[in-house]
Design a protein around this motif. Structure first.
Motif, mmCIF file in Angstrom:
data_model
loop_
_atom_site.group_PDB
_atom_site.id
_atom_site.type_symbol
_atom_site.label_atom_id
_atom_site.label_comp_id
_atom_site.label_asym_id
_atom_site.label_seq_id
_atom_site.Cartn_x
_atom_site.Cartn_y
_atom_site.Cartn_z
ATOM 1 N N GLU A 165 0.818 -1.214 0.000
ATOM 2 C CA GLU A 165 0.000 0.000 0.000
ATOM 3 C C GLU A 165 0.853 1.266 0.000
ATOM 4 N N ASP A 166 2.137 1.138 0.339
ATOM 5 C CA ASP A 166 3.059 2.282 0.262
ATOM 6 C C ASP A 166 3.804 2.321 -1.068
ATOM 7 N N LEU A 167 3.375 1.483 -1.993
ATOM 8 C CA LEU A 167 4.036 1.393 -3.299
ATOM 9 C C LEU A 167 3.936 2.717 -4.055
ATOM 10 N N ASP A 168 5.023 3.111 -4.694
ATOM 11 C CA ASP A 168 5.050 4.355 -5.486
ATOM 12 C C ASP A 168 4.368 4.087 -6.836
ATOM 13 N N THR A 169 3.100 4.481 -6.947
ATOM 14 C CA THR A 169 2.333 4.202 -8.157
ATOM 15 C C THR A 169 2.700 5.121 -9.318
ATOM 16 N N SER A 170 3.403 6.209 -9.025
ATOM 17 C CA SER A 170 3.779 7.122 -10.112
ATOM 18 C C SER A 170 4.706 6.438 -11.116
ATOM 19 N N ILE A 171 5.512 5.492 -10.625
ATOM 20 C CA ILE A 171 6.397 4.746 -11.526
ATOM 21 C C ILE A 171 5.568 3.914 -12.499
ATOM 22 N N LEU A 172 4.517 3.282 -11.978
ATOM 23 C CA LEU A 172 3.655 2.452 -12.831
ATOM 24 C C LEU A 172 2.933 3.314 -13.867
ATOM 25 N N GLU A 173 2.490 4.501 -13.441
ATOM 26 C CA GLU A 173 1.808 5.404 -14.382
ATOM 27 C C GLU A 173 2.751 5.847 -15.495
ATOM 28 N N SER A 174 4.011 6.095 -15.141
ATOM 29 C CA SER A 174 5.007 6.489 -16.150
ATOM 30 C C SER A 174 5.261 5.351 -17.126
ATOM 31 N N MET A 175 5.336 4.128 -16.598
ATOM 32 C CA MET A 175 5.583 2.969 -17.462
ATOM 33 C C MET A 175 4.402 2.708 -18.387
ATOM 34 N N GLU A 176 3.194 2.953 -17.856
ATOM 35 C CA GLU A 176 1.994 2.750 -18.679
ATOM 36 C C GLU A 176 1.942 3.781 -19.810
ATOM 37 N N SER A 177 2.409 4.988 -19.512
ATOM 38 C CA SER A 177 2.363 6.054 -20.517
ATOM 39 C C SER A 177 3.305 5.779 -21.691
ATOM 40 N N ILE A 178 4.349 4.972 -21.457
ATOM 41 C CA ILE A 178 5.270 4.655 -22.555
ATOM 42 C C ILE A 178 4.966 3.300 -23.179
ATOM 43 N N GLY A 179 3.809 2.726 -22.791
ATOM 44 C CA GLY A 179 3.328 1.515 -23.446
ATOM 45 C C GLY A 179 3.854 0.207 -22.902
ATOM 46 N N CYS A 180 4.263 0.163 -21.639
ATOM 47 C CA CYS A 180 4.755 -1.089 -21.045
ATOM 48 C C CYS A 180 3.602 -2.054 -20.814
ATOM 49 N N THR A 181 3.889 -3.343 -20.965
ATOM 50 C CA THR A 181 2.886 -4.377 -20.719
ATOM 51 C C THR A 181 2.733 -4.595 -19.209
ATOM 52 N N THR A 182 1.701 -5.371 -18.845
ATOM 53 C CA THR A 182 1.479 -5.664 -17.422
ATOM 54 C C THR A 182 2.671 -6.405 -16.821
ATOM 55 N N PHE A 183 3.212 -7.370 -17.568
ATOM 56 C CA PHE A 183 4.368 -8.118 -17.085
ATOM 57 C C PHE A 183 5.560 -7.192 -16.861
ATOM 58 N N GLU A 184 5.785 -6.270 -17.768
ATOM 59 C CA GLU A 184 6.906 -5.334 -17.635
ATOM 60 C C GLU A 184 6.716 -4.412 -16.437
ATOM 61 N N LYS A 185 5.457 -4.011 -16.180
ATOM 62 C CA LYS A 185 5.191 -3.158 -15.019
ATOM 63 C C LYS A 185 5.461 -3.915 -13.719
ATOM 64 N N ILE A 186 5.088 -5.200 -13.709
ATOM 65 C CA ILE A 186 5.356 -6.011 -12.518
ATOM 66 C C ILE A 186 6.856 -6.247 -12.359
ATOM 67 N N ARG A 187 7.510 -6.596 -13.488
ATOM 68 C CA ARG A 187 8.934 -6.955 -13.446
ATOM 69 C C ARG A 187 9.827 -5.764 -13.117
ATOM 70 N N TYR A 188 9.557 -4.612 -13.718
ATOM 71 C CA TYR A 188 10.468 -3.471 -13.570
ATOM 72 C C TYR A 188 9.914 -2.351 -12.681
ATOM 73 N N GLY A 189 8.606 -2.376 -12.402
ATOM 74 C CA GLY A 189 8.014 -1.316 -11.599
ATOM 75 C C GLY A 189 7.664 -1.737 -10.188
ATOM 76 N N ILE A 190 7.085 -2.948 -10.045
ATOM 77 C CA ILE A 190 6.637 -3.412 -8.727
ATOM 78 C C ILE A 190 7.712 -4.244 -8.025
ATOM 79 N N PHE A 191 8.263 -5.210 -8.740
ATOM 80 C CA PHE A 191 9.195 -6.149 -8.115
ATOM 81 C C PHE A 191 10.410 -5.466 -7.484
#
Length: 268
Positions: A165-191
């Motif tokens: 719940e303290d995860l920085d979601t702004s990173i995920l939003e940035s990755m989504e804006s450049i067209g990253c897939t869900t797997f890429e968001k998990i691999r490089y943004g969440i993990f």
């Protein structure tokens, strides 16, 4: 100015609240003291306490350094293996439950139901789970591993949720804006954000499981607890001393190493 006036107006209420809290705490302390009953402290009890300390300073060295299955080193390794395997299994199973109980990830009704389930899991003490699993799978280390896994799930899931719940979601939003897939968001943004903290929490839980695993032996769930209670019941204080020394050394060693690893992980 208004803020200062507001604080001054709240001061009497704050004092009254602090006074009430202090009275309640003192009352609870006085009530707790009534549980002490020194009249039950007999001469025989003092003798047993003295014998336990004698056993620690005069341990059974043949048991302490024996490499058989009845020796302290083997029992300590078995206890550590129960705690380690139980922690690993619990940590893995806790990850999906943590995501399902994070209200920032899933709908709130689902998060509430999963959290309620985890609260129920955490409510039951480890020794009760141990007694249940001993009845189901029989005596031995397997019952201890199952117990450690289940008790780990409850605590680890709760701590994982706080991190998620303290995860920085702004990173995920940035990755989504450049067209990253869900797997890429998990691999490089969440993990990368979660892995270090998850491992640190898991190591902390292993420290706790190591102590719990020693207690679980008392109900027959493997480990060093059973030989300890048998030695105490037979008044073999030198054997008790050997087992306690081995247990103390193991816990101190694991505590030292785990603190070093956890510090390195948190600092990156």
């Amino acid at each position: 100015m208004h803020t200062i006036e507001h604080q001054l107006s709240q001061e009497p209420t704050r004092r009254l609240s602090n006074l009430a809290t202090s009275i309640i705490i003192i009352a609870l302390l006085l009530w707790s003291v009534t549980a002490f009953n020194l009249s039950n402290l007999s001469e025989n009890g003092l003798t047993i306490a003295k014998n336990i300390f004698k056993g620690i300073f005069n341990p059974d060295l043949s048991l302490l350094f024996s490499i058989t299955k009845q020796g302290v080193p083997y029992l300590l390794v078995e206890t550590m293996a129960i705690a380690f395997l139980g922690t690993i299994v619990g940590a893995i199973l806790a990850i999906p439950l943590a995501f399902l109980s994070a209200s920032t990830i899933v709908p709130k009704p689902i998060a509430f139901i999963v959290r309620l389930f985890l609260i129920v899991v955490r409510t039951i003490p480890a020794i009760v789970y141990g007694l249940m699993f001993v009845r189901v799978v029989g005596l031995g280390p397997f019952a201890g591993v199952l117990t450690m896994s289940l008790t780990s799930i409850g605590m680890l899931s709760k701590l994982y949720v706080d991190v998620i719940e303290d995860l920085d979601t702004s990173i995920l939003e940035s990755m989504e804006s450049i067209g990253c897939t869900t797997f890429e968001k998990i691999r490089y943004g969440i993990f990368p954000q979660l892995s270090a903290l998850f491992i640190s929490i898991m190591i902390y839980r292993f420290d706790m499981n190591l102590r719990d695993a020693a207690i679980l032996g008392l109900v027959g769930a493997g480990g060093i607890g059973a030989p300890l209670i048998f030695a105490m019941n037979a008044y073999k204080w030198s054997e008790v001393g050997a087992i306690l020394i081995g247990l103390i050394v193991l816990i101190l060693l694991v505590e030292f190493i785990s603190n070093k690893i956890r510090t390195q992980i948190v600092r990156g």
